[in-house]
Design a protein around this motif. Structure first.
Motif, PDB file in Angstrom:
ATOM      1  N   SER A 105       0.820  -1.213   0.000  1.00 18.20           N
ATOM      2  CA  SER A 105       0.000   0.000   0.000  1.00 18.20           C
ATOM      3  C   SER A 105       0.856   1.267   0.000  1.00 18.20           C
ATOM      4  N   LEU A 106       2.155   1.106   0.281  1.00 18.83           N
ATOM      5  CA  LEU A 106       3.043   2.281   0.316  1.00 18.83           C
ATOM      6  C   LEU A 106       3.926   2.364  -0.931  1.00 18.83           C
ATOM      7  N   LYS A 107       3.622   1.576  -1.951  1.00 19.64           N
ATOM      8  CA  LYS A 107       4.556   1.449  -3.081  1.00 19.64           C
ATOM      9  C   LYS A 107       4.873   2.757  -3.793  1.00 19.64           C
ATOM     10  N   ASN A 108       3.910   3.693  -3.816  1.00 19.78           N
ATOM     11  CA  ASN A 108       4.163   4.957  -4.518  1.00 19.78           C
ATOM     12  C   ASN A 108       4.658   6.077  -3.613  1.00 19.78           C
ATOM     13  N   MET A 139       7.247   8.205  -1.302  1.00 21.50           N
ATOM     14  CA  MET A 139       8.698   8.422  -1.289  1.00 21.50           C
ATOM     15  C   MET A 139       9.287   7.655  -0.105  1.00 21.50           C
ATOM     16  N   ALA A 140      10.403   6.988  -0.324  1.00 22.67           N
ATOM     17  CA  ALA A 140      10.978   6.156   0.740  1.00 22.67           C
ATOM     18  C   ALA A 140      11.261   6.973   2.003  1.00 22.67           C
ATOM     19  N   GLY A 141      11.668   8.249   1.780  1.00 23.37           N
ATOM     20  CA  GLY A 141      12.002   9.107   2.910  1.00 23.37           C
ATOM     21  C   GLY A 141      10.823   9.410   3.829  1.00 23.37           C
ATOM     22  N   ASN A 142       9.605   9.192   3.311  1.00 22.78           N
ATOM     23  CA  ASN A 142       8.419   9.472   4.137  1.00 22.78           C
ATOM     24  C   ASN A 142       7.988   8.287   4.988  1.00 22.78           C
ATOM     25  N   LEU A 143       8.633   7.142   4.806  1.00 17.35           N
ATOM     26  CA  LEU A 143       8.220   5.961   5.575  1.00 17.35           C
ATOM     27  C   LEU A 143       8.646   6.086   7.032  1.00 17.35           C
ATOM     28  N   SER A 144       7.942   5.365   7.895  1.00 17.61           N
ATOM     29  CA  SER A 144       8.352   5.302   9.300  1.00 17.61           C
ATOM     30  C   SER A 144       9.699   4.561   9.354  1.00 17.61           C
ATOM     31  N   TYR A 145      10.396   4.711  10.475  1.00 17.73           N
ATOM     32  CA  TYR A 145      11.695   4.059  10.623  1.00 17.73           C
ATOM     33  C   TYR A 145      11.584   2.538  10.395  1.00 17.73           C
ATOM     34  N   GLY A 146      10.568   1.939  11.021  1.00 19.81           N
ATOM     35  CA  GLY A 146      10.387   0.482  10.899  1.00 19.81           C
ATOM     36  C   GLY A 146      10.174   0.064   9.456  1.00 19.81           C
ATOM     37  N   ASP A 147       9.329   0.822   8.729  1.00 19.24           N
ATOM     38  CA  ASP A 147       9.062   0.488   7.324  1.00 19.24           C
ATOM     39  C   ASP A 147      10.295   0.718   6.451  1.00 19.24           C
ATOM     40  N   GLN A 148      11.103   1.734   6.806  1.00 18.19           N
ATOM     41  CA  GLN A 148      12.340   1.955   6.037  1.00 18.19           C
ATOM     42  C   GLN A 148      13.266   0.758   6.154  1.00 18.19           C
ATOM     43  N   ARG A 149      13.316   0.196   7.349  1.00 11.48           N
ATOM     44  CA  ARG A 149      14.199  -0.965   7.529  1.00 11.48           C
ATOM     45  C   ARG A 149      13.637  -2.195   6.814  1.00 11.48           C
ATOM     46  N   ILE A 150      12.312  -2.301   6.786  1.00 13.16           N
ATOM     47  CA  ILE A 150      11.700  -3.401   6.032  1.00 13.16           C
ATOM     48  C   ILE A 150      11.980  -3.205   4.540  1.00 13.16           C
ATOM     49  N   LEU A 151      11.931  -1.943   4.089  1.00 10.73           N
ATOM     50  CA  LEU A 151      12.261  -1.653   2.690  1.00 10.73           C
ATOM     51  C   LEU A 151      13.705  -2.081   2.381  1.00 10.73           C
ATOM     52  N   GLY A 152      14.611  -1.845   3.332  1.00  9.01           N
ATOM     53  CA  GLY A 152      16.004  -2.281   3.155  1.00  9.01           C
ATOM     54  C   GLY A 152      16.087  -3.783   2.905  1.00  9.01           C
TER      55      GLY A 152
END
Ligand SMILES: Nc1ncnc2c1ncn2[C@@H]1O[C@H](COP(=O)(O)OP(=O)(O)O)[C@@H](O)[C@H]1O
Ligand SMILES: [Mg+2]
Length: 257
Positions: free
Chosen positions: A141-144, A146-159
């Motif tokens: 649901s967050l695919k579009n 910007m990565a910089g707008n994700l929460s810290y937890g989601d940024q790490r999941i994106l990693g």
């Protein structure tokens, strides 16, 4: 799947790893623990080719990878997820995962530049795979965004998603739940279990003992570059040497009980 044989790593006069010998089996989640400065990150760096071992060997999938370069090792299927979110904050979540495919292109670069159908087909396949990974990790649901707008937890999941795009056989995770809220932590733990269920082997450095015990099939404990204990999480956490070297209190025992 992975065999570390008598690996020594010296930095000048300092021995960061002293004859480290261990095996990781296919689909296993192995936790690497030990006090600060015990050599955990150095071992990761030797395995993924960022550092050259002073002596000893690293065998991956039956192949000696000791003297290979980091990018060659990555191509063989070892992927390292970094401690800090390393994604491109101004790109969308989907495009971030897409960048994980840069190693996988089979079509020649000129075909991609001129957008030859063969290259477009390959690109479509990668986009489809990237969407599947986001779906798998619960970031669809967050695919579009910007990565910089994700929460810290989601940024790490994106990693982790970016690493998955390289189709690893072995994933190296450096403190995947550091700094996370309990909710984010449990999301990450679930994701790591799901990744293992896909047959991917996982080697993990983590300080949070509760997470380590929930997550790992087996632990290896390092102290001053040497393995002082290995076995089931409960066994290692109740090992006197480990408690003395690392835990300093009975926290781990009570969790394991
Ligand atoms: N690039 C380096 N140059 C010199 N010494 C290093 C380097 N990397 C690690 N060390 C030393 O090696 C030892 C192990 O460090 P490290 O692997 O980072 O431990 P850990 O990850 O378990 O905290 C430490 O004494 C550290 O100072
Ligand atoms: Mg470290």
């Amino acid at each position: 799947m992975l065999e570390v044989k008598q690996v020594v790593k010296n930095f000048g006069g300092l021995t960061a790893l002293n004859k480290v010998h261990m095996r990781v089996s296919q689909s296993e989640i192995l936790g690497l623990i030990g006090p600060n400065g015990s050599g955990k990150t150095t071992l990761f760096n030797v395995i993924c080719g960022f550092y050259q071992a002073t002596s000893g060997q690293v065998i991956f999938d039956g192949r000696n990878i000791t003297n290979l370069k980091a990018h060659q090792i990555a191509q063989l299927g070892i992927s390292r997820v970094f401690q800090s979110p390393t994604q491109f904050s101004a790109l969308s979540v989907l495009d971030n995962v897409f960048t994980g495919y840069h190693m996988s292109y089979k079509t020649k670069i000129w075909k991609r530049l001129f957008r030859i159908p063969e290259a477009l087909r390959e690109e479509r396949t990668f986009k489809r795979n990237a969407l599947e990974i986001l779906d798998f990790a619960g970031l669809n649901s967050l695919k579009n965004e910007m990565a910089g707008n994700l929460s810290y937890g989601d940024q790490r999941i994106l990693g982790v998603c970016i690493s998955l795009a390289t189709k690893p056989k072995l994933l190296l995770l450096d403190e995947p739940v550091a700094g996370m809220s309990p909710m984010e932590r449990s999301n990450m733990v679930n994701l790591i279990h799901q990744i293992r269920d896909q047959g991917i082997t996982i080697l993990i450095v983590e300080h949070d003992m509760k997470t380590i015990i929930n997550l790992c099939d087996r632990l290896v404990c390092l102290r001053s570059g040497e393995i002082i204990s290995e076995g089931l999480p409960q066994e290692v956490c109740s090992d006197e040497c480990v408690i003395e070297a690392y835990l300093g209190n009975t926290e781990c025992n009570s969790n394991a009980a």
